[in-house]
Motif scaffolding. Sequence first.
Motif, PDB file in Angstrom:
ATOM      1  N   TYR A  30       0.830  -1.208   0.000  1.00 13.63           N
ATOM      2  CA  TYR A  30       0.000   0.000   0.000  1.00 13.63           C
ATOM      3  C   TYR A  30       0.865   1.259   0.000  1.00 13.63           C
ATOM      4  CZ  TYR A  30      -2.879   3.840   1.530  1.00 13.63           C
ATOM      5  OH  TYR A  30      -3.476   5.066   1.614  1.00 13.63           O
ATOM      6  N   ARG A  31       1.902   1.274   0.822  1.00 15.29           N
ATOM      7  CA  ARG A  31       2.760   2.466   0.919  1.00 15.29           C
ATOM      8  C   ARG A  31       3.410   2.784  -0.426  1.00 15.29           C
ATOM      9  NH1 ARG A  31       6.699   1.950   5.512  1.00 15.29           N
ATOM     10  NH2 ARG A  31       7.567   0.447   4.094  1.00 15.29           N
ATOM     11  N   THR A  32       3.900   1.778  -1.107  1.00 14.06           N
ATOM     12  CA  THR A  32       4.483   2.008  -2.429  1.00 14.06           C
ATOM     13  C   THR A  32       3.438   2.582  -3.374  1.00 14.06           C
ATOM     14  OG1 THR A  32       6.095   0.234  -2.171  1.00 14.06           O
ATOM     15  CG2 THR A  32       5.584   0.916  -4.421  1.00 14.06           C
ATOM     16  N   ALA A  33       2.264   1.974  -3.377  1.00 14.09           N
ATOM     17  CA  ALA A  33       1.186   2.439  -4.260  1.00 14.09           C
ATOM     18  C   ALA A  33       0.797   3.874  -3.926  1.00 14.09           C
ATOM     19  CB  ALA A  33      -0.022   1.513  -4.151  1.00 14.09           C
ATOM     20  N   TYR A  34       0.719   4.186  -2.648  1.00 16.01           N
ATOM     21  CA  TYR A  34       0.307   5.531  -2.246  1.00 16.01           C
ATOM     22  C   TYR A  34       1.326   6.584  -2.690  1.00 16.01           C
ATOM     23  CZ  TYR A  34      -1.271   9.501   0.412  1.00 16.01           C
ATOM     24  OH  TYR A  34      -1.704  10.758   0.751  1.00 16.01           O
ATOM     25  N   TYR A  35       2.599   6.303  -2.486  1.00 16.83           N
ATOM     26  CA  TYR A  35       3.621   7.283  -2.851  1.00 16.83           C
ATOM     27  C   TYR A  35       3.732   7.472  -4.358  1.00 16.83           C
ATOM     28  CZ  TYR A  35       5.240   8.050   1.870  1.00 16.83           C
ATOM     29  OH  TYR A  35       5.314   8.409   3.177  1.00 16.83           O
ATOM     30  N   ILE A  36       3.446   6.454  -5.120  1.00 16.46           N
ATOM     31  CA  ILE A  36       3.503   6.611  -6.571  1.00 16.46           C
ATOM     32  C   ILE A  36       2.249   7.289  -7.095  1.00 16.46           C
ATOM     33  CG2 ILE A  36       3.548   5.384  -8.787  1.00 16.46           C
ATOM     34  CD1 ILE A  36       5.409   3.332  -7.488  1.00 16.46           C
ATOM     35  N   LEU A  37       1.088   6.925  -6.556  1.00 17.07           N
ATOM     36  CA  LEU A  37      -0.173   7.415  -7.099  1.00 17.07           C
ATOM     37  C   LEU A  37      -0.730   8.649  -6.393  1.00 17.07           C
ATOM     38  CD1 LEU A  37      -1.859   3.940  -7.601  1.00 17.07           C
ATOM     39  CD2 LEU A  37      -0.859   5.411  -9.367  1.00 17.07           C
ATOM     40  N   ASN A  38      -0.348   8.895  -5.152  1.00 15.95           N
ATOM     41  CA  ASN A  38      -0.778  10.055  -4.374  1.00 15.95           C
ATOM     42  C   ASN A  38      -2.295  10.186  -4.264  1.00 15.95           C
ATOM     43  OD1 ASN A  38      -0.562  12.392  -2.848  1.00 15.95           O
ATOM     44  ND2 ASN A  38      -0.846  13.672  -4.631  1.00 15.95           N
ATOM     45  N   ASN A  39      -2.956   9.092  -4.156  1.00 16.56           N
ATOM     46  CA  ASN A  39      -4.401   9.128  -3.998  1.00 16.56           C
ATOM     47  C   ASN A  39      -4.771   7.876  -3.216  1.00 16.56           C
ATOM     48  OD1 ASN A  39      -7.162   8.125  -4.834  1.00 16.56           O
ATOM     49  ND2 ASN A  39      -7.194  10.209  -5.679  1.00 16.56           N
ATOM     50  N   GLU A  40      -5.434   8.080  -2.096  1.00 15.55           N
ATOM     51  CA  GLU A  40      -5.721   6.954  -1.217  1.00 15.55           C
ATOM     52  C   GLU A  40      -6.547   5.877  -1.914  1.00 15.55           C
ATOM     53  OE1 GLU A  40      -7.604   5.968   3.165  1.00 15.55           O
ATOM     54  OE2 GLU A  40      -7.477   8.048   2.510  1.00 15.55           O
ATOM     55  N   GLN A  41      -7.589   6.285  -2.612  1.00 12.49           N
ATOM     56  CA  GLN A  41      -8.454   5.307  -3.270  1.00 12.49           C
ATOM     57  C   GLN A  41      -7.706   4.565  -4.376  1.00 12.49           C
ATOM     58  OE1 GLN A  41     -11.577   4.448  -2.097  1.00 12.49           O
ATOM     59  NE2 GLN A  41     -11.143   2.730  -3.444  1.00 12.49           N
ATOM     60  N   ASP A  42      -6.950   5.304  -5.186  1.00  6.67           N
ATOM     61  CA  ASP A  42      -6.164   4.647  -6.238  1.00  6.67           C
ATOM     62  C   ASP A  42      -5.125   3.701  -5.632  1.00  6.67           C
ATOM     63  OD1 ASP A  42      -7.578   5.971  -8.189  1.00  6.67           O
ATOM     64  OD2 ASP A  42      -6.025   7.488  -8.564  1.00  6.67           O
ATOM     65  N   ALA A  43      -4.511   4.138  -4.525  1.00  7.54           N
ATOM     66  CA  ALA A  43      -3.509   3.304  -3.861  1.00  7.54           C
ATOM     67  C   ALA A  43      -4.147   2.034  -3.300  1.00  7.54           C
ATOM     68  CB  ALA A  43      -2.807   4.086  -2.761  1.00  7.54           C
ATOM     69  N   LEU A  44      -5.323   2.171  -2.702  1.00  8.48           N
ATOM     70  CA  LEU A  44      -6.025   0.996  -2.190  1.00  8.48           C
ATOM     71  C   LEU A  44      -6.370   0.032  -3.326  1.00  8.48           C
ATOM     72  CD1 LEU A  44      -8.367   2.652   0.447  1.00  8.48           C
ATOM     73  CD2 LEU A  44      -6.508   1.040   0.916  1.00  8.48           C
ATOM     74  N   ASP A  45      -6.855   0.590  -4.439  1.00  6.52           N
ATOM     75  CA  ASP A  45      -7.175  -0.238  -5.604  1.00  6.52           C
ATOM     76  C   ASP A  45      -5.932  -0.950  -6.136  1.00  6.52           C
ATOM     77  OD1 ASP A  45      -9.800   0.600  -5.408  1.00  6.52           O
ATOM     78  OD2 ASP A  45      -9.669   2.021  -7.085  1.00  6.52           O
ATOM     79  N   ALA A  46      -4.837  -0.202  -6.268  1.00  6.28           N
ATOM     80  CA  ALA A  46      -3.594  -0.780  -6.783  1.00  6.28           C
ATOM     81  C   ALA A  46      -3.045  -1.834  -5.827  1.00  6.28           C
ATOM     82  CB  ALA A  46      -2.556   0.313  -7.024  1.00  6.28           C
ATOM     83  N   ALA A  47      -3.104  -1.546  -4.532  1.00  3.50           N
ATOM     84  CA  ALA A  47      -2.614  -2.508  -3.540  1.00  3.50           C
ATOM     85  C   ALA A  47      -3.448  -3.790  -3.595  1.00  3.50           C
ATOM     86  CB  ALA A  47      -2.653  -1.896  -2.143  1.00  3.50           C
ATOM     87  N   GLN A  48      -4.755  -3.630  -3.687  1.00  2.00           N
ATOM     88  CA  GLN A  48      -5.620  -4.799  -3.773  1.00  2.00           C
ATOM     89  C   GLN A  48      -5.311  -5.608  -5.037  1.00  2.00           C
ATOM     90  OE1 GLN A  48      -9.822  -3.978  -3.977  1.00  2.00           O
ATOM     91  NE2 GLN A  48     -10.366  -6.101  -3.559  1.00  2.00           N
ATOM     92  N   GLU A  49      -5.165  -4.916  -6.147  1.00  2.00           N
ATOM     93  CA  GLU A  49      -4.836  -5.594  -7.401  1.00  2.00           C
ATOM     94  C   GLU A  49      -3.485  -6.310  -7.289  1.00  2.00           C
ATOM     95  OE1 GLU A  49      -4.185  -4.470 -12.111  1.00  2.00           O
ATOM     96  OE2 GLU A  49      -5.332  -3.086 -10.854  1.00  2.00           O
ATOM     97  N   ALA A  50      -2.515  -5.659  -6.654  1.00  2.00           N
ATOM     98  CA  ALA A  50      -1.190  -6.270  -6.481  1.00  2.00           C
ATOM     99  C   ALA A  50      -1.274  -7.507  -5.588  1.00  2.00           C
ATOM    100  CB  ALA A  50      -0.212  -5.254  -5.902  1.00  2.00           C
ATOM    101  N   LEU A  51      -2.011  -7.419  -4.499  1.00  2.00           N
ATOM    102  CA  LEU A  51      -2.135  -8.564  -3.600  1.00  2.00           C
ATOM    103  C   LEU A  51      -2.846  -9.736  -4.288  1.00  2.00           C
ATOM    104  CD1 LEU A  51      -2.938  -6.695  -0.288  1.00  2.00           C
ATOM    105  CD2 LEU A  51      -0.821  -7.902  -0.855  1.00  2.00           C
ATOM    106  N   ILE A  52      -3.840  -9.431  -5.094  1.00  2.00           N
ATOM    107  CA  ILE A  52      -4.517 -10.485  -5.849  1.00  2.00           C
ATOM    108  C   ILE A  52      -3.548 -11.118  -6.848  1.00  2.00           C
ATOM    109  CG2 ILE A  52      -6.295 -10.934  -7.606  1.00  2.00           C
ATOM    110  CD1 ILE A  52      -8.029  -8.831  -6.079  1.00  2.00           C
ATOM    111  N   ARG A  53      -2.760 -10.286  -7.503  1.00  2.00           N
ATOM    112  CA  ARG A  53      -1.790 -10.809  -8.467  1.00  2.00           C
ATOM    113  C   ARG A  53      -0.740 -11.667  -7.759  1.00  2.00           C
ATOM    114  NH1 ARG A  53       0.090  -6.716 -12.822  1.00  2.00           N
ATOM    115  NH2 ARG A  53      -2.165  -6.773 -13.135  1.00  2.00           N
TER     116      ARG A  53
END
Length: 182
Positions: A30-53
């Motif tokens: 999540y932290r990586t996603a947040y720092y790259i995307l700078n948006n909590e919702q986008d970071a949560l989505d990306a983190a979820q997608e990454a964890l699923i992958r």
Amino acid sequence: MVEPELIRAAQSGDRDALITLLREIEQHVYRTAYYILNNEQDALDAAQEALIRIYTKINSYEEKAQFKTWVQRIVTNICIDKFRRTKPSVSIDEHEMVFQDKQNVEFEVMSTYVAKDIQEAINKLPEHHRTVIVLRYLQDLSYNEIADCLDLPLNTVKSYLFRARQQLQNLLQEYQKGGVTG
């Protein structure tokens, strides 16, 4: 650091091991996603997608690469794809800043300005420079880990970091002269 035995157990089909593994890395992802995307919702989505992958591809992980690097590569690639679609900005959360001297209000105010200046400068970097800066200085990956994560030659990573630091220096020049850009 994730234990190799836990990874092997997850790869062999141990559901509890896989869940434990995902829980151990979720904050980092999540932290990586947040720092790259700078948006909590986008970071949560990306983190979820990454964890699923990671969940679905755990058997493709080979121990020749560090697990941390493999995970960072997955989350970074997902974020880069999202970044290309939305062009967000990196945020340095002032709430995470720890001030040693709470009585020194001037220090706190100036630190907030410094964080804002740095945040704005990082936001102005090209995507590939922003990504290497985030991985190097916010995720503390080594040059080799960044090269593995982004599937780039080591010299390219070094070059990107060199140029990104030069760009940041130029962007922060007003601050370095004693003024505040924001």
